[in-house]
Design a protein around this motif. Structure first.
Motif, PDB file in Angstrom:
ATOM      1  N   ASN A  32      49.668  32.973  43.719  1.00 14.76           N
ATOM      2  CA  ASN A  32      49.722  32.905  45.181  1.00 14.76           C
ATOM      3  C   ASN A  32      49.021  34.102  45.824  1.00 14.76           C
ATOM      4  OD1 ASN A  32      51.313  30.514  45.253  1.00 14.76           O
ATOM      5  ND2 ASN A  32      53.150  31.723  44.839  1.00 14.76           N
ATOM      6  N   VAL A  33      49.042  35.229  45.108  1.00 19.86           N
ATOM      7  CA  VAL A  33      48.433  36.468  45.610  1.00 19.86           C
ATOM      8  C   VAL A  33      47.258  36.823  44.703  1.00 19.86           C
ATOM      9  CG1 VAL A  33      48.803  38.907  46.110  1.00 19.86           C
ATOM     10  CG2 VAL A  33      50.660  37.255  46.490  1.00 19.86           C
ATOM     11  N   PRO A  34      46.041  36.896  45.236  1.00 20.77           N
ATOM     12  CA  PRO A  34      44.875  37.215  44.400  1.00 20.77           C
ATOM     13  C   PRO A  34      44.980  38.601  43.771  1.00 20.77           C
ATOM     14  CG  PRO A  34      44.195  36.323  46.522  1.00 20.77           C
ATOM     15  CD  PRO A  34      45.655  36.610  46.627  1.00 20.77           C
ATOM     16  N   VAL A  35      44.492  38.699  42.541  1.00 18.66           N
ATOM     17  CA  VAL A  35      44.523  39.960  41.811  1.00 18.66           C
ATOM     18  C   VAL A  35      43.164  40.213  41.156  1.00 18.66           C
ATOM     19  CG1 VAL A  35      46.996  39.784  41.331  1.00 18.66           C
ATOM     20  CG2 VAL A  35      45.336  38.905  39.666  1.00 18.66           C
ATOM     21  N   ALA A  36      43.064  41.391  40.516  1.00 23.19           N
ATOM     22  CA  ALA A  36      41.858  41.763  39.784  1.00 23.19           C
ATOM     23  C   ALA A  36      42.164  41.881  38.300  1.00 23.19           C
ATOM     24  CB  ALA A  36      41.306  43.090  40.302  1.00 23.19           C
ATOM     25  N   ASP A  37      41.189  41.546  37.485  1.00 24.61           N
ATOM     26  CA  ASP A  37      41.220  41.860  36.056  1.00 24.61           C
ATOM     27  C   ASP A  37      40.636  43.263  35.940  1.00 24.61           C
ATOM     28  OD1 ASP A  37      40.859  42.168  33.337  1.00 24.61           O
ATOM     29  OD2 ASP A  37      39.860  40.237  33.038  1.00 24.61           O
ATOM     30  N   SER A  58      39.401  30.439  40.584  1.00 25.47           N
ATOM     31  CA  SER A  58      40.167  29.207  40.803  1.00 25.47           C
ATOM     32  C   SER A  58      41.659  29.394  40.545  1.00 25.47           C
ATOM     33  CB  SER A  58      39.625  28.083  39.913  1.00 25.47           C
ATOM     34  OG  SER A  58      40.004  28.262  38.551  1.00 25.47           O
ATOM     35  N   VAL A  59      42.033  30.452  39.801  1.00 24.28           N
ATOM     36  CA  VAL A  59      43.458  30.715  39.539  1.00 24.28           C
ATOM     37  C   VAL A  59      43.923  32.011  40.204  1.00 24.28           C
ATOM     38  CG1 VAL A  59      43.500  29.387  37.402  1.00 24.28           C
ATOM     39  CG2 VAL A  59      42.953  31.833  37.319  1.00 24.28           C
ATOM     40  N   GLY A  60      43.098  32.551  41.107  1.00 28.90           N
ATOM     41  CA  GLY A  60      43.527  33.713  41.871  1.00 28.90           C
ATOM     42  C   GLY A  60      43.098  35.057  41.329  1.00 28.90           C
ATOM     43  N   VAL A  61      42.168  35.071  40.382  1.00 32.88           N
ATOM     44  CA  VAL A  61      41.625  36.336  39.873  1.00 32.88           C
ATOM     45  C   VAL A  61      40.248  36.508  40.515  1.00 32.88           C
ATOM     46  CG1 VAL A  61      41.020  37.686  37.817  1.00 32.88           C
ATOM     47  CG2 VAL A  61      42.893  36.015  37.723  1.00 32.88           C
ATOM     48  N   ASP A 290      54.857  37.291  42.777  1.00 35.77           N
ATOM     49  CA  ASP A 290      54.096  37.618  43.986  1.00 35.77           C
ATOM     50  C   ASP A 290      54.193  39.102  44.313  1.00 35.77           C
ATOM     51  OD1 ASP A 290      53.615  34.929  44.061  1.00 35.77           O
ATOM     52  OD2 ASP A 290      54.704  34.551  45.934  1.00 35.77           O
ATOM     53  N   ALA A 291      55.367  39.680  44.088  1.00 32.32           N
ATOM     54  CA  ALA A 291      55.543  41.112  44.347  1.00 32.32           C
ATOM     55  C   ALA A 291      54.699  41.940  43.383  1.00 32.32           C
ATOM     56  CB  ALA A 291      57.016  41.487  44.227  1.00 32.32           C
ATOM     57  N   ALA A 297      47.260  44.291  42.783  1.00 34.72           N
ATOM     58  CA  ALA A 297      46.032  44.122  43.563  1.00 34.72           C
ATOM     59  C   ALA A 297      45.733  45.390  44.352  1.00 34.72           C
ATOM     60  CB  ALA A 297      46.169  42.923  44.507  1.00 34.72           C
ATOM     61  N   ALA A 298      46.762  45.934  45.002  1.00 32.56           N
ATOM     62  CA  ALA A 298      46.578  47.166  45.769  1.00 32.56           C
ATOM     63  C   ALA A 298      46.264  48.340  44.844  1.00 32.56           C
ATOM     64  CB  ALA A 298      47.834  47.461  46.589  1.00 32.56           C
ATOM     65  N   ASN A 299      46.935  48.408  43.707  1.00 36.50           N
ATOM     66  CA  ASN A 299      46.706  49.509  42.767  1.00 36.50           C
ATOM     67  C   ASN A 299      45.286  49.504  42.222  1.00 36.50           C
ATOM     68  OD1 ASN A 299      49.416  50.046  43.102  1.00 36.50           O
ATOM     69  ND2 ASN A 299      50.055  49.174  41.136  1.00 36.50           N
TER      70      ASN A 299
END
Length: 306
Positions: A32-37, A58-61, A290-291, A297-299
């Motif tokens: 639900n919340v986009p993140v980075a690899d 497509s899966v939020g990365v 999500d948390a 993501a912010a880190n």
């Protein structure tokens, strides 16, 4: 076509397991919340960069950090990051690359070696190229660098430590994150960082220490990046470390094509599998996915300055 019994015998579970090992795992449910690899090797994965990025998105990365391990790989990382908005680069000589250069070991992974004339000059020349690449705006980190005592024996340790110290200096001068590879060398990695004075941002890629080391890293303001091996049955020490790591110091990575998370261990890894690892991490930390995704993501954005 379904498998059936024949004169050749039934298809066994072991044969099926072996047949599956090269089959990419299925797409996980999107985050639900986009993140980075925070650490991947697209140059070592099958398919095109474009396909890998599309599958991940497509899966939020939505962002990947492409990591260099030698001169060719570092140049490729910088070029790929310049060509794709979703990619940032890091550049370095992997800890096992330094003794390969100095000892003249052709495969780069030997425990033995004989010092060759001009080895140190060659290492210095390679480090100067890493220094040049580190100045590029799309390069947001210097690494993976550090120490690896698993694959490099005593004759390569001096070259590794020299290279590590030089990478620390490069990261500090360019204001870039230092991305650390630490394998069976925890005490010496922490020692060298303390002796040299760590850069403002330090990321322990594929964190491999225990909970006590995690507390030390957190106290020093380092980031701990967890990969798919945190899901392995024998990785209780990694889960213990993750449990005590402050939420604001945790990242997630694939280290793809390596360290594919359970239940797909042994099959090809790729950035699109970050959600599998992140969900396992959320269970360990007893927080909603999500948390955790919001935090990592912010880190990651803060660590790599994008």
């Amino acid at each position: 076509m379904a498998a059936t019994a024949s004169n050749n015998g039934p298809v066994s579970g072991e044969r099926k397991k072996n047949d599956d090992k090269d089959v990419p795992p299925p797409l996980p449910e999107p985050l639900n919340v986009p993140v980075a690899d925070s650490h991947t090797h697209l140059d070592m994965q099958a398919g095109t960069v474009e396909d890998a990025l599309a599958k991940a998105a497509s899966v939020g990365v939505t962002t990947v950090i492409q990591v260099g391990c030698d001169l060719a790989g570092s140049r490729w990382a910088a070029e790929t990051a310049a060509a794709h908005d979703a990619v940032w680069a890091t550049v370095a000589l992997h800890p096992n690359e330094a003794p390969r250069i100095v000892l003249g070991d052709p495969d780069g992974w030997s425990r033995q070696g004989v010092r060759t004339p001009g080895g140190d000059a060659a290492l210095d020349a390679a480090l100067e190229e890493i220094d040049r690449l580190a100045a590029l705006p799309q390069v947001r980190g210097v690494g993976e660098t550090g120490l690896d005592y698993f694959r490099t024996g005593p004759e390569g340790m001096a070259a590794q430590e020299y290279s590590f110290r030089r990478h620390i200096d490069i990261a500090k001068r360019h204001g870039k994150a230092l991305v650390i590879h630490d394998r069976d060398a925890h005490d010496d990695v922490l020692r060298v960082l303390a002796e040299e004075g760590a850069p403002e941002t330090v990321v322990f890629h594929c964190y491999s220490g225990d909970a006590e080391m995690a507390k030390i890293c957190a106290e020093r303001g380092y980031y701990l990046s967890f990969a798919g091996n945190v899901t392995f049955k024998n990785a209780g020490h990694l889960r213990d470390a993750l449990a005590v790591a402050p939420l604001e110091r945790v990242l997630v990575e694939t280290d793809a094509p390596f360290l594919t998370p359970m239940p797909y261990r042994g099959r090809p890894n790729a950035p699109y599998l970050v959600p599998v690892t992140l969900r396992a991490m959320a269970e360990t930390k007893r927080v909603h996915e999500d948390a955790l995704a919001t935090a990592v993501a912010a880190n990651t954005a803060r660590a790599f300055g994008y």
